[in-house]
Design an enzyme around this catalytic site. Structure first.
Site, PDB file in Angstrom:
ATOM      1  N   ASP A 281       0.815  -1.212   0.000  1.00  0.00           N
ATOM      2  CA  ASP A 281       0.000   0.000   0.000  1.00  0.00           C
ATOM      3  C   ASP A 281       0.857   1.274   0.000  1.00  0.00           C
ATOM      4  OD1 ASP A 281      -2.826   0.971   0.361  1.00  0.00           O
ATOM      5  OD2 ASP A 281      -1.923   1.914   2.121  1.00  0.00           O
ATOM      6  N   GLU A 339       1.907  -0.431  -4.752  1.00  0.00           N
ATOM      7  CA  GLU A 339       0.942   0.581  -5.188  1.00  0.00           C
ATOM      8  C   GLU A 339       1.674   1.909  -5.072  1.00  0.00           C
ATOM      9  OE1 GLU A 339      -3.186   2.795  -4.079  1.00  0.00           O
ATOM     10  OE2 GLU A 339      -1.580   2.451  -2.671  1.00  0.00           O
ATOM     11  N   ASP A 411     -10.477   1.423  -5.103  1.00  0.00           N
ATOM     12  CA  ASP A 411     -10.279   2.865  -4.915  1.00  0.00           C
ATOM     13  C   ASP A 411     -10.869   3.718  -6.028  1.00  0.00           C
ATOM     14  OD1 ASP A 411      -8.880   2.633  -2.531  1.00  0.00           O
ATOM     15  OD2 ASP A 411      -6.926   2.525  -3.504  1.00  0.00           O
TER      16      ASP A 411
HETATM   17  O1  ISL Z   1      -8.238   7.430  -3.253  1.00  0.00           O
HETATM   18  C1  ISL Z   1      -7.222   8.042  -3.271  1.00  0.00           C
HETATM   19  C2  ISL Z   1      -7.053   9.381  -2.662  1.00  0.00           C
HETATM   20  O2  ISL Z   1      -7.590  10.372  -3.498  1.00  0.00           O
HETATM   21  C3  ISL Z   1      -6.075   7.425  -3.829  1.00  0.00           C
HETATM   22  O3  ISL Z   1      -5.049   8.309  -3.987  1.00  0.00           O
HETATM   23  C4  ISL Z   1      -5.696   6.330  -2.851  1.00  0.00           C
HETATM   24  O4  ISL Z   1      -5.852   6.787  -1.554  1.00  0.00           O
HETATM   25  C5  ISL Z   1      -4.289   5.970  -3.037  1.00  0.00           C
HETATM   26  O5  ISL Z   1      -4.267   5.282  -4.261  1.00  0.00           O
HETATM   27  C6  ISL Z   1      -3.811   5.100  -1.913  1.00  0.00           C
HETATM   28  O6  ISL Z   1      -4.598   3.980  -1.766  1.00  0.00           O
HETATM   29  C7  ISL Z   1      -4.278   3.049  -0.786  1.00  0.00           C
HETATM   30  O7  ISL Z   1      -3.964   3.613   0.461  1.00  0.00           O
HETATM   31  C8  ISL Z   1      -5.022   4.270   1.154  1.00  0.00           C
HETATM   32  C9  ISL Z   1      -6.312   3.466   1.173  1.00  0.00           C
HETATM   33  O8  ISL Z   1      -7.367   4.283   1.570  1.00  0.00           O
HETATM   34  C10 ISL Z   1      -6.633   2.869  -0.168  1.00  0.00           C
HETATM   35  O9  ISL Z   1      -7.783   2.072  -0.094  1.00  0.00           O
HETATM   36  C11 ISL Z   1      -5.429   2.097  -0.609  1.00  0.00           C
HETATM   37  O10 ISL Z   1      -5.636   1.364  -1.777  1.00  0.00           O
HETATM   38  C12 ISL Z   1      -4.531   4.504   2.547  1.00  0.00           C
HETATM   39  O11 ISL Z   1      -4.081   3.324   3.122  1.00  0.00           O
END
Ligand code: ISL
Ligand code: CA
Length: 628
Positions: A281, A339, A411
């Site tokens: 993440d 990610e 997301d």
């Molecule tokens: O949805 C977003 C913010 O506008 C994306 O940028 C997203 O938060 C980003 O891709 C990170 O995502 C991941 O980390 C987050 C979590 O909320 C998401 O579900 C996860 O996939 C924080 O842990």
């Protein structure tokens, strides 16, 4: 090989030759919906940076170019050029992402769980996927549905027990599938034991596990992704604590060796259990720039997030990643997919290249929105933009790197809903995308529901939304718009569209007989697993067939990709080819009929998303032919 240091005396073309410079230029052009030729034309590319600075003095923040140069010079390593593809299981696998809350509820409390997942493993096997990524199932207060972890060593009780998890892992392996977990180590929940001790006693060693500042004023202007500042004030200790995400997701201090060690042992603990790897993440956010300087205003206006240049590729990121790889992943031969929001192709090469020993793969997001648009815009996505993106990456990413191919995750709203909301397009659009995903070079990641053509949900009002991001966005939109406008805006980009219960059957009892934690609002007949498995030429059966095809034909995995007529609008044609096989993929990316260019003589039809073949390509038609 290293790129030269860039100064204000350097020219635009020198900047463009550095990996970071190239990615940033592309990012900005994408954001502004401009063609790359405006930067590569000889006049612009010969300009000195200081000349551009002078020209743009009025529009740009005075420190913009200094910020840019710092960033660019921080990583001068040049990505290596192409080598031969190293073959490995994760390049051959077809992944399936499960959002556990919404997949299947075995104990009927309205929330998906591990036993539910176990009960669907045969289902997954039937489609043909052979690797599963689970969104977080760790103990969590669920401020962000599990992306706020309270205890890395426990399973959330609503999802089941550690025994359930071990059974799941065993059952997955029995079926010769792989299982990867979500690894959320940029932040923990504020209810994590470390954080509790950190605020209880500033002398505790855990205080340094997080990023605290004791200034009177807020430490810097960084913004949280979920609205408001990236800092929360802890009044009991009179200190600010950093959170890039929700106010309950506290950023860990990766500068601290003990944090690194603790995380590393946690990873090894899961690998000892037998998990096959991790989806990491926001893993590119781990390293924050020294001194946590203010974010640049111009960058913030361009990208939409204040401060991001100080942590999306921080000075120690590469060190951290290689350390995790060496100390935790390598001994287990574990797989990693990062990610990494904001990372472009060149930086991606530096972070995932075989020769770099950091990550195996990463998720890039640039194709999810059309140029000039952000997730919360309501607009129509033109598939020619997807085509341009895929061609660019396929041709330039190199054989030492490997792409992740996906359209959906937890997301984002559903991809097909951005392209066309017309019901008659739905089956063709879904299968067209499946064809592209399963015949291009890279590892496909299917998100639950893709295989039945899931679309966005017609949520009637805010009461039906659950996501912390949607709820916060709504509040902030209310400051400038009325309720209806604010709701519409949230609805365009809400992450809840993909978080509704998996549609196992028309009556919606397959997910749970209880009251589900979030309701789905698409009851179109025929778009559920049960109906589609019964129906012969359904989207589901197309997925099954295409996965099977990919599995049985190495050319579709490791073969070269050759694009044809790449400039022809709405038309997408390419060849997958190796010594033994040649496949032709020919697609119509539009809702209008289009002339076929492929000469069908001597070619055998392997797949079409329309029943009868024809000399014109019908709306969103996708066909695969085979020569030899
Ligand atoms: O949805 C977003 C913010 O506008 C994306 O940028 C997203 O938060 C980003 O891709 C990170 O995502 C991941 O980390 C987050 C979590 O909320 C998401 O579900 C996860 O996939 C924080 O842990
Ligand atoms: Ca349950």
């Amino acid at each position: 090989m290293k790129a030269p240091v860039i100064t204000k005396n350097s020219r635009i073309k020198d900047l463009y030759q550095t990996p970071m410079g190239k990615d940033l230029v592309h990012k900005v052009l994408l954001q502004m919906n401009q063609k790359r030729t405006i930067i590569t034309n000889p006049i612009v590319s010969h300009l000195k940076i200081k000349t551009v600075e002078k020209l743009l003095k009025k529009q740009f923040d005075p420190n913009f170019f200094d910020a840019l140069l710092t960033l660019v010079n921080q990583e001068r390593t040049l990505p290596s050029k192409t080598s031969t593809i190293q073959e490995t299981w994760w390049k051959e696998a077809v992944f399936y992402q499960i959002y556990p809350r919404s997949f299947c509820d075995a104990n009927q409390d309205g929330i998906g769980d591990i036993q539910g997942i176990i009960s669907k493993l045969d289902y997954l096997q039937a489609i043909g996927v052979n690797a599963v990524w689970l969104s977080p199932i760790y103990d969590s207060p669920n401020d962000d549905n599990g992306y706020d972890i309270r205890d890395y060593y426990q399973i959330l009780d609503t999802f089941g027990s550690m025994e359930d998890f071990e059974l799941l892992l065993n059952e997955v392996h029995q079926r010769e599938m792989k299982l990867i977990m979500d690894l959320v180590v940029n932040h923990t929940s504020d209810e994590h034991e470390w954080y509790k001790q950190a605020v209880e006693d500033t002398q505790s060693k855990y205080h340094d596990y997080y990023i605290f500042r004791s200034s009177k004023e807020i430490p810097n202007n960084w913004k949280s992704f979920f609205g408001g500042p990236a800092w929360r004030y802890e009044s009991t200790i009179n200190e600010w604590a950093m959170h890039l995400f929700s106010t309950k997701q506290m950023d860990l201090n990766w500068e601290n060796n003990e944090v690194q060690e603790d995380i590393m042992s946690m990873i090894r603990w899961w690998l000892d259990k037998g998990v096959d790897g991790f989806r990491m993440d926001v893993i590119n956010y781990l390293s924050k720039a020294k001194g946590l300087p203010d974010g640049n205003k111009t960058i913030s206006d361009m990208i939409g997030y204040t401060g991001i240049e100080h942590y999306f590729y921080g000075p120690k990121l590469y060190d951290y990643l290689t350390k995790i790889k060496k100390q935790a992943f390598m001994p287990y031969n574990a797989f990693s997919v990062g990610e990494m929001p904001g990372i472009g192709m060149e930086m991606g090469k530096l972070l995932t290249g075989d020769d770099r020993h950091a990550l195996d793969m990463f998720f890039s997001f640039d194709h999810l929105e059309a140029p000039g648009h952000v997730r919360f815009d309501d607009y129509v996505y033109d598939l020619n933009d997807l085509k341009d993106y895929l061609i660019d990456w396929t041709l330039n990413y190199g054989n030492h790197c490997w792409m992740a191919l996906f359209y959906n995750n937890h997301d984002n709203p559903r991809f097909i809903s951005k392209v066309s909301k017309q019901p008659e397009h739905r089956p063709y659009l879904s299968t067209l995308l499946a064809v592209i995903q399963l015949t291009l070079k890279g590892t496909p990641f299917i998100y639950q529901g893709d295989e039945i053509g899931a679309i966005n949900q017609a949520f009637p009002n805010m009461n039906e939304l659950r996501d912390v991001e949607s709820l916060n966005m709504y509040q902030s939109y209310l400051e400038t718009s009325n309720e209806q406008e604010a709701f519409n805006k949230v609805l365009a980009g809400s992450r809840d569209h993909t978080r509704v219960p998996m549609k196992w059957d028309q009556r919606n009892v397959g997910f749970s007989k209880g009251v589900s934690w979030i309701k789905g609002f698409d009851d179109t007949e025929g778009y559920d697993v049960e109906s589609q498995m019964k129906q012969e030429r359904s989207i589901w059966h197309s997925y099954q067939l295409l996965i099977e095809l990919r599995k049985n034909n190495r050319a579709l995995i490791y073969g070269d990709v050759v694009f044809y007529k790449a400039k022809k609008k709405d038309y997408f044609m390419y060849q997958r080819i190796d010594q033994d096989q040649v496949f032709w993929i020919e697609c119509n990316l539009s809702s209008q009929p289009l002339k076929r260019c492929l000469d069908l003589q001597n070619k055998k039809l392997v797949y079409s998303n329309y029943e009868q073949t024809s000399n014109v390509l019908r709306p969103y038609e996708a066909t695969i032919y085979r020569l030899r």
